[in-house]
Scaffold this motif. Structure first.
Motif, PDB file in Angstrom:
ATOM      1  N   MET A   1       0.845  -1.205   0.000  1.00 21.74           N
ATOM      2  CA  MET A   1       0.000   0.000   0.000  1.00 21.74           C
ATOM      3  C   MET A   1       0.876   1.249   0.000  1.00 21.74           C
ATOM      4  SD  MET A   1      -3.280   0.612   2.351  1.00 21.74           S
ATOM      5  CE  MET A   1      -3.994  -0.822   1.578  1.00 21.74           C
ATOM      6  N   SER A   2       0.404   2.320  -0.625  1.00 16.30           N
ATOM      7  CA  SER A   2       1.235   3.508  -0.797  1.00 16.30           C
ATOM      8  C   SER A   2       1.474   4.213   0.527  1.00 16.30           C
ATOM      9  CB  SER A   2       0.557   4.472  -1.760  1.00 16.30           C
ATOM     10  OG  SER A   2      -0.432   5.187  -1.075  1.00 16.30           O
ATOM     11  N   SER A   3       2.527   5.045   0.553  1.00 16.30           N
ATOM     12  CA  SER A   3       2.858   5.759   1.781  1.00 16.30           C
ATOM     13  C   SER A   3       1.829   6.843   2.095  1.00 16.30           C
ATOM     14  CB  SER A   3       4.235   6.384   1.662  1.00 16.30           C
ATOM     15  OG  SER A   3       4.236   7.298   0.597  1.00 16.30           O
ATOM     16  N   ASN A   4       0.924   7.102   1.123  1.00 17.99           N
ATOM     17  CA  ASN A   4      -0.127   8.100   1.351  1.00 17.99           C
ATOM     18  C   ASN A   4      -0.986   7.736   2.539  1.00 17.99           C
ATOM     19  OD1 ASN A   4       0.815   8.994  -0.988  1.00 17.99           O
ATOM     20  ND2 ASN A   4      -1.004   8.583  -2.205  1.00 17.99           N
ATOM     21  N   VAL A   5      -1.018   6.451   2.843  1.00 20.00           N
ATOM     22  CA  VAL A   5      -1.878   5.976   3.917  1.00 20.00           C
ATOM     23  C   VAL A   5      -1.476   6.627   5.239  1.00 20.00           C
ATOM     24  CG1 VAL A   5      -2.610   3.901   5.150  1.00 20.00           C
ATOM     25  CG2 VAL A   5      -2.337   3.855   2.695  1.00 20.00           C
ATOM     26  N   ASN A   6      -0.222   7.111   5.312  1.00 21.44           N
ATOM     27  CA  ASN A   6       0.233   7.770   6.541  1.00 21.44           C
ATOM     28  C   ASN A   6      -0.515   9.073   6.808  1.00 21.44           C
ATOM     29  OD1 ASN A   6       2.046   5.800   6.896  1.00 21.44           O
ATOM     30  ND2 ASN A   6       3.655   6.819   5.754  1.00 21.44           N
ATOM     31  N   ILE A   7      -1.084   9.637   5.751  1.00 21.28           N
ATOM     32  CA  ILE A   7      -1.825  10.881   5.940  1.00 21.28           C
ATOM     33  C   ILE A   7      -3.234  10.503   6.367  1.00 21.28           C
ATOM     34  CG2 ILE A   7      -2.697  12.950   4.788  1.00 21.28           C
ATOM     35  CD1 ILE A   7      -0.375  12.425   2.746  1.00 21.28           C
ATOM     36  N   LYS A   8      -3.622  10.903   7.573  1.00 20.51           N
ATOM     37  CA  LYS A   8      -4.947  10.531   8.062  1.00 20.51           C
ATOM     38  C   LYS A   8      -5.902  11.689   7.857  1.00 20.51           C
ATOM     39  CE  LYS A   8      -3.724   6.501   9.731  1.00 20.51           C
ATOM     40  NZ  LYS A   8      -4.124   5.281   9.070  1.00 20.51           N
ATOM     41  N   LEU A   9      -6.956  11.437   7.138  1.00 17.59           N
ATOM     42  CA  LEU A   9      -7.971  12.461   6.934  1.00 17.59           C
ATOM     43  C   LEU A   9      -9.138  12.139   7.850  1.00 17.59           C
ATOM     44  CD1 LEU A   9      -7.842  12.538   3.073  1.00 17.59           C
ATOM     45  CD2 LEU A   9      -7.208  14.402   4.547  1.00 17.59           C
ATOM     46  N   ASN A  10      -9.428  13.041   8.754  1.00 18.60           N
ATOM     47  CA  ASN A  10     -10.474  12.755   9.733  1.00 18.60           C
ATOM     48  C   ASN A  10     -11.847  13.057   9.122  1.00 18.60           C
ATOM     49  OD1 ASN A  10     -11.519  11.974  12.165  1.00 18.60           O
ATOM     50  ND2 ASN A  10     -11.417  14.042  13.014  1.00 18.60           N
ATOM     51  N   LYS A  11     -12.255  12.220   8.188  1.00 19.74           N
ATOM     52  CA  LYS A  11     -13.522  12.449   7.486  1.00 19.74           C
ATOM     53  C   LYS A  11     -14.480  11.296   7.778  1.00 19.74           C
ATOM     54  CE  LYS A  11     -12.299  16.175   5.196  1.00 19.74           C
ATOM     55  NZ  LYS A  11     -12.903  17.461   5.498  1.00 19.74           N
ATOM     56  N   ASN A  12     -15.769  11.624   7.711  1.00 15.88           N
ATOM     57  CA  ASN A  12     -16.814  10.630   7.996  1.00 15.88           C
ATOM     58  C   ASN A  12     -17.418  10.113   6.695  1.00 15.88           C
ATOM     59  OD1 ASN A  12     -16.420  11.238  10.697  1.00 15.88           O
ATOM     60  ND2 ASN A  12     -18.049  12.777  10.717  1.00 15.88           N
ATOM     61  N   ILE A  13     -17.355   8.809   6.535  1.00 14.96           N
ATOM     62  CA  ILE A  13     -17.890   8.206   5.318  1.00 14.96           C
ATOM     63  C   ILE A  13     -19.069   7.297   5.683  1.00 14.96           C
ATOM     64  CG2 ILE A  13     -17.347   6.789   3.267  1.00 14.96           C
ATOM     65  CD1 ILE A  13     -15.444   9.140   3.478  1.00 14.96           C
ATOM     66  N   ILE A  14     -20.180   7.476   4.976  1.00 16.28           N
ATOM     67  CA  ILE A  14     -21.244   6.462   5.069  1.00 16.28           C
ATOM     68  C   ILE A  14     -21.064   5.541   3.878  1.00 16.28           C
ATOM     69  CG2 ILE A  14     -23.727   6.012   4.815  1.00 16.28           C
ATOM     70  CD1 ILE A  14     -24.283   8.491   6.433  1.00 16.28           C
ATOM     71  N   LEU A  15     -20.851   4.263   4.173  1.00 12.26           N
ATOM     72  CA  LEU A  15     -20.812   3.280   3.101  1.00 12.26           C
ATOM     73  C   LEU A  15     -22.189   2.625   3.070  1.00 12.26           C
ATOM     74  CD1 LEU A  15     -19.445   1.543   0.945  1.00 12.26           C
ATOM     75  CD2 LEU A  15     -18.677   0.026   2.770  1.00 12.26           C
ATOM     76  N   ALA A  16     -22.916   2.832   1.981  1.00 16.38           N
ATOM     77  CA  ALA A  16     -24.251   2.243   1.857  1.00 16.38           C
ATOM     78  C   ALA A  16     -24.150   1.007   0.968  1.00 16.38           C
ATOM     79  CB  ALA A  16     -25.216   3.258   1.271  1.00 16.38           C
ATOM     80  N   VAL A  17     -24.651  -0.100   1.483  1.00 19.36           N
ATOM     81  CA  VAL A  17     -24.550  -1.371   0.752  1.00 19.36           C
ATOM     82  C   VAL A  17     -25.959  -1.779   0.320  1.00 19.36           C
ATOM     83  CG1 VAL A  17     -23.690  -3.741   0.861  1.00 19.36           C
ATOM     84  CG2 VAL A  17     -22.615  -1.972   2.265  1.00 19.36           C
ATOM     85  N   THR A  18     -26.121  -2.035  -0.962  1.00 18.94           N
ATOM     86  CA  THR A  18     -27.438  -2.474  -1.444  1.00 18.94           C
ATOM     87  C   THR A  18     -27.331  -3.921  -1.942  1.00 18.94           C
ATOM     88  OG1 THR A  18     -27.214  -1.761  -3.740  1.00 18.94           O
ATOM     89  CG2 THR A  18     -27.894  -0.076  -2.173  1.00 18.94           C
ATOM     90  N   GLY A  19     -28.465  -4.482  -2.350  1.00 22.34           N
ATOM     91  CA  GLY A  19     -28.528  -5.917  -2.648  1.00 22.34           C
ATOM     92  C   GLY A  19     -27.864  -6.301  -3.959  1.00 22.34           C
ATOM     93  N   GLY A  20     -26.777  -7.027  -3.884  1.00 24.90           N
ATOM     94  CA  GLY A  20     -26.070  -7.503  -5.073  1.00 24.90           C
ATOM     95  C   GLY A  20     -24.914  -8.363  -4.605  1.00 24.90           C
ATOM     96  N   ILE A  21     -24.474  -9.268  -5.450  1.00 27.63           N
ATOM     97  CA  ILE A  21     -23.419 -10.185  -5.034  1.00 27.63           C
ATOM     98  C   ILE A  21     -22.123  -9.446  -4.700  1.00 27.63           C
ATOM     99  CG2 ILE A  21     -22.863 -10.758  -7.470  1.00 27.63           C
ATOM    100  CD1 ILE A  21     -22.449 -13.003  -4.335  1.00 27.63           C
ATOM    101  N   ALA A  22     -21.927  -8.260  -5.308  1.00 26.92           N
ATOM    102  CA  ALA A  22     -20.695  -7.500  -5.028  1.00 26.92           C
ATOM    103  C   ALA A  22     -20.644  -7.012  -3.578  1.00 26.92           C
ATOM    104  CB  ALA A  22     -20.578  -6.315  -5.979  1.00 26.92           C
ATOM    105  N   ALA A  23     -21.742  -7.202  -2.830  1.00 25.24           N
ATOM    106  CA  ALA A  23     -21.755  -6.757  -1.422  1.00 25.24           C
ATOM    107  C   ALA A  23     -20.616  -7.410  -0.629  1.00 25.24           C
ATOM    108  CB  ALA A  23     -23.103  -7.078  -0.789  1.00 25.24           C
TER     109      ALA A  23
END
Ligand code: C5P
Length: 418
Positions: free
Chosen positions: A1-23
């Motif tokens: 994984m890239s070194s960018n991961v060291n930068i922490k962005l304190n952001k709020n994400i809603i991950l919405a999951v709907t019906g599908g095999i990719a869930a």
């Protein structure tokens, strides 16, 4: 994984999951989003729960999972309006044909569709479905409507599908989706710091690391500098909104996020790159490099053979980079560094004057816990007389924290300049 991961962005994400095999991929997506430092809450439709359980997402996100609109208990925890306000971004992945149609119609008959209407946050959807359903006129018509409404559509990948078909409709891999979200916030943050950061609009050049002076094709003169202080300062300057170029000697560090890096080997090359940057326009020049004071007068064209008991190599003085830049007509604000073992104040002030610096940061290299190669540093900062500033003591802290205090000192001095 890239070194960018060291930068922490304190952001709020809603991950919405709907019906599908990719869930099933959405479970990994929660992990990848959390790797980037995002706070994640998961919303699931009824259809999604036929493919994967809320418990999985609860465990991965470390937050309760939101599944219903009109559940008094859930609403007492974080109601749908509060949830809509909490989000900095809503990512619907996978987004089924059905939810896309509902969004396009403006229906609000479950938690997710209500959230969509109730939020001010950007909403992204990653459609995932059978290739025929993706291509269907109704789906494409709905997507066109949603694009016009300002929604960001992540085009599905093409390939083999769970149903056996081959075509477009696969949800992109979780790593790619999480990276897109990260890049979005980084770009936003950058636009903000470029306008409001302490160094907004400033061009900063930083020299870092050692230089290497060749003796013959296989040997060289160098020193133990690791470049850590200069690299830390580069990332602090970038975070403060500056346009940063790092002229780096041979070191093994990763380039800080957003910084332009120019690799050099010798002092002469470091000077050439520094002059080039000056001509490009430079507001602040920070010299953290441990430049070799001398170079070999004549580099041997072939490997020097072991002959006598002693070997004399003539050395000549290298140019002083920081002093050379400070002498130029369009001189930037000049910051030097010095490593001393005694009489710090006297030597620091001597260098301020002889090299025509605006500011110098000194560390006591007789201490083994700071300085070369260490992750921490402690410094005393001295300013040129014209600023009428007292010296500043920067107590032992990480090189990043020291870098932040140095940037504050630079900005204070710049602000007093008429
Ligand atoms: O004279 P001294 O090496 O102690 O000065 C240290 C400061 O001068 C540092 O900022 C260093 O990067 C800079 N320097 C330079 N070119 C040199 C020697 C030192 O830019 N040849």
């Amino acid at each position: 994984m890239s070194s960018n991961v060291n930068i922490k962005l304190n952001k709020n994400i809603i991950l919405a999951v709907t019906g599908g095999i990719a869930a099933y991929k959405s479970a990994v997506l929660v992990r990848r989003l959390k790797d980037y430092g995002f706070n994640v809450r998961v919303v699931m439709t009824k259809g999604a729960q036929a493919f994967i359980t809320p418990l999985t997402f609860q465990a991965l996100s470390s937050n309760p999972v939101h599944t219903t609109l009109l559940d008094p208990e859930a609403e007492a925890g974080m109601g749908h309006i509060e949830l809509a306000r909490w989000a900095d971004l809503i990512l619907v992945a996978p987004a089924s044909c059905d939810v896309i149609a509902k969004f396009a119609q403006g229906l609000a008959d479950d938690l997710l569709t209500t959230l969509y209407l109730a939020t001010k946050a950007p909403v992204w959807i990653a459609p995932a479905m059978n290739q025929q359903m993706w291509a269907a006129k109704a789906t494409q018509r709905n997507l066109k409507t949603l694009t016009e409404d300002g929604m960001h559509i992540i085009i599905p990948d093409a390939g083999e599908q769970a149903c056996g078909d081959i075509g477009r409709g696969r949800m992109p891999e979780p790593e790619a989706l999480a990276e897109q979200v990260f890049e979005y916030f980084k770009t936003q943050e950058r636009a903000y710091t470029q306008q409001f950061g302490l160094l907004a609009g400033k061009k900063v050049t930083i020299t870092a690391g050692p230089t290497r002076e060749a003796i013959d094709p296989v040997r060289y003169i160098s020193n133990h500098s690791t470049g850590k202080m200069g690299f830390a300062l580069a990332s602090v300057c970038y975070a403060a909104g500056a346009d940063v170029t790092l002229i780096a000697g041979p070191v093994t560090l990763n380039t800080p996020y957003g910084v332009t890096r120019k690799n050099i080997v010798s002092a002469q090359q470091m000077l050439d790159e520094s002059m080039y940057m000056l001509n490009q326009g430079c507001d602040i020049f920070i010299a953290t490099a441990a430049v070799a004071d001398y170079r070999v007068a004549e580099i041997a064209p072939h490997k020097i053979k072991k002959t006598g008991d002693t070997l004399d190599i003539a050395l000549i003085k290298n140019p002083d980079i920081v002093a050379t830049i400070a002498q130029q007509e369009k001189r930037p604000f000049m910051v030097g560094f010095a490593a001393e073992t005694q009489n710090i104040e006297q030597y620091a002030n001597g260098k301020l004057i002889s090299k025509k610096l605006d500011m110098i940061a000194c560390n006591d290299v007789s201490r083994t816990d700071i300085g070369f190669g260490a992750d921490e540093n402690a410094m005393t900062v001295f300013f040129a007389k014209k600023y009428d500033f007292d010296q500043r003591q920067l107590e032992k802290a990480s090189k990043l924290k020291i870098g932040e205090q140095l940037v504050e000192a630079i900005v204070d001095a710049l602000n007093t300049k008429s």
